[in-house]
Enzyme design. Structure first.
Site, mmCIF file in Angstrom:
data_model
loop_
_atom_site.group_PDB
_atom_site.id
_atom_site.type_symbol
_atom_site.label_atom_id
_atom_site.label_comp_id
_atom_site.label_asym_id
_atom_site.label_seq_id
_atom_site.Cartn_x
_atom_site.Cartn_y
_atom_site.Cartn_z
ATOM 1 N N GLU A 1 -9.092 -5.508 -4.379
ATOM 2 C CA GLU A 1 -8.500 -4.463 -3.536
ATOM 3 C C GLU A 1 -9.536 -3.537 -2.903
ATOM 4 O OE1 GLU A 1 -5.264 -3.821 -2.861
ATOM 5 O OE2 GLU A 1 -4.034 -4.587 -4.509
ATOM 6 N N SER B 1 0.839 -1.190 0.000
ATOM 7 C CA SER B 1 0.000 0.000 0.000
ATOM 8 C C SER B 1 0.879 1.246 0.000
ATOM 9 C CB SER B 1 -0.971 -0.049 1.184
ATOM 10 O OG SER B 1 -1.954 0.952 1.080
#
Length: 556
Positions: free
Chosen positions: A355, A240
């Site tokens: 996601e 991330s």
């Protein structure tokens, strides 16, 4: 488009919107790193010392509970970034002649309450942790030259998270040394402002968190050989915001020579960061919000450096991000990859199949407002970061008709995944693969345990961050037998890549190198990974490339 991921996490810190589920999750094992490997004790004949003398000092560490991993915790790699050092580049530490206690975790950097980190107001936070095998056994010992080193940069939208919770036992047991780091977050780590730029010798501001990461990498280069690591075989990896950070370091000239491979997990969501001028405008708004908008730049800086940490954290409208400052980041990530002007090291890059489901849960279901047919256009606009009246909303709605999905939440999850993560990761692969060996993956366990958030009305699937539990040890939910097999293969891929720049070997399913002409992804699906050829079609990347005017230069 990228603002959605940051805003989704930052909204969790808003005191005006209390969430009962958040309080309960903080009391459970949703914080990373609570699991401990149950392995047999190491053979004492191979035991290594937990007292290590390195160029920066002597450190007394400890063994983990299995006696297989040496832990050196809470090592300071830069001076405290407090008082007059707030919003300045990190300053090196002075080597100490006294033995330093490295048996306890150090402070982590200031942040508010969220499921993705532990709230703290402690500004003295530039610490790292070293995890090394206990002895000379291990499949990738490296002999006299030392073991491969993997430096982990945690995620959390550059706003939350810490290094402390990532239990690296699985990686270390494969013969690598793992370093986890803290770096400045939020406005303390990424605030740009004309007054800060004016006082800088390089006429830059912001990007302090990335400078911290480079300071940690320099510490590793100076000291890691004393812990059994090879400073010429360093892999930077992160997820991330940690993956975005890895991309920043990949293209930053000031990181040249500090690492030799890069692994990016779900980090391609901001390949075109704001300019320094745009970041300074955001910083001016921040200063105005905290009543530090004096006409004299020196007075502005005095005011801001006198602010309490809690006041700084209270400005939840600030969105931390890299900025193209002309020094640490001379050009955008996309531009650097396209031009080949980056640190040319082997790259592993990937995303997760579902996601955006994590952020749909945060923004809609867990606020009590699941997406409906009526709210679907507004949800599209919020996800892709355009006004509700933008023509792009109708185009996306036509491409992702909400009624064709089991729920409108899942429609938003699909389009958000494709727009923000999947197709941007593929674009980065297309650019980088012209210059360096590139290995692309998609994490595809649709039944991955969800360790951050409570259940919602739709399946999380292979949501954002769900692959972490297959690399590190954390969370209450145990992986089933097939998931454990996948975890074993993934840890093997990651550590083999750290060793050689190629994830193949150790009897794992073959992982073909990505090329623009033959776009093969490794599908990380339990029990055994397999090649995936239809990634671009499945994620509708042609649509998103056209909508965003994303192009690749003619192949070299």
């Amino acid at each position: 488009m990228f603002g959605g991921i940051v805003a989704s996490i930052l909204r969790l810190q808003e005191p005006a919107r209390p969430r009962p589920w958040l309080r309960s999750t903080l009391g459970q094992a949703l914080l990373l790193g609570l699991a401990i490997a149950l392995a047999a004790p190491a053979d004492p004949s191979f035991a290594a010392s937990t007292l290590v003398t390195a160029p920066d000092g002597t450190f007394q560490g400890k063994l983990d509970t299995t006696s297989t991993v040496r832990q050196f915790l809470g090592i300071r790699y830069a001076q405290p970034v407090t008082s007059n050092l707030r919003w300045r580049p990190p300053q090196p530490v002075t080597p100490s002649v006294a033995t330093q206690d490295a048996t306890q975790l150090g402070n982590h950097c200031p942040q508010g309450v969220s499921p993705f980190g532990i709230a703290t107001l402690t500004e003295d936070c530039l610490f790292l942790n070293v995890y090394a095998p206990n002895g000379n056994d291990g499949s990738q010992s490296g002999g006299d030259e030392g073991r491969p080193v993997m430096v982990w940069i945690h995620g959390g939208a550059l706003a939350v998270g810490e290094s402390n919770g990532y239990n690296a036992t699985r990686l270390v047991q494969r013969g690598v040394v793992v370093v986890t780091i803290n770096y400045r977050l939020g406005a303390l780590g990424f605030l740009a402002h004309p007054a800060l730029t004016g006082e800088s010798p390089d006429r830059v501001s912001g990007n302090y968190g990335f400078q911290d990461q480079q300071a940690a990498l320099k510490w590793v280069r100076r000291n890691i050989r004393a812990f059994g690591g090879n400073p010429e075989k360093v892999t930077v990896f992160g997820e991330s915001a940690g993956g975005l950070s890895t991309f920043v370091q990949l293209v930053s000239p000031t990181a040249s020579g500090l690492f030799h491979r890069a692994i990016v997990e779900s980090g391609a969501y901001l390949l075109t960061p704001p300019t320094l001028a745009q970041a300074e405008a955001a910083g001016t708004n921040f200063a105005r919000a905290v009543q530090c908008n004096q006409s004299n730049p020196a007075d502005v800086l005095t005011c801001m450096r006198a602010l309490s940490v809690s006041t700084i954290l209270s400005v939840t409208s600030f969105t931390p991000a890299p900025n193209v400052d002309g020094k640490l980041l001379p050009q955008s990530i996309a531009s650097a990859l396209k031009n080949g002007q980056f640190n040319r090291v082997p790259l592993m890059n990937g995303s997760n199949h579902d996601e955006w489901n994590l952020f749909v849960a945060l923004d809609f279901d867990l606020t009590g407002h699941p997406v409906t047919a009526a709210s679907y256009p507004a949800a599209i606009a919020a996800t892709i970061g355009v006004p509700p009246t933008s023509p792009a909303v109708a185009l996306v709605q036509a491409q992702y008709p909400g009624g064709s999905y089991p729920t409108y939440d899942q429609a938003v999850g699909a389009l958000g995944t494709d727009a923000i993560f999947a197709c941007t990761a593929r674009f980065a692969d297309e650019l980088a693969s012209d210059f360096v060996p590139t290995f692309a993956y998609e994490f595809n366990d649709r039944n991955a345990p969800q360790n951050f958030l409570p259940p919602v009305s739709f399946p999380y699937g292979a949501a954002h961050a769900s692959e972490l539990q297959y690399i590190f040890l954390f969370g209450k939910t145990q992986l089933n037998a097939n998931q454990q097999l996948l975890s074993d293969r993934m840890v093997g891929y990651w550590t083999k890549f750290a060793q050689s720049g190629d994830p193949n070997g150790n009897g794992a399913p073959s992982w073909e190198q990505f090329s623009r002409g033959r776009q093969v992804m490794q599908s990380l699906v339990p029990p055994l990974p397999t090649a995936e050829m239809n990634f671009a079609t499945a994620h509708q990347c042609a649509f998103w490339d056209q909508l965003t005017n994303r192009t690749v230069l003619a192949r070299r």
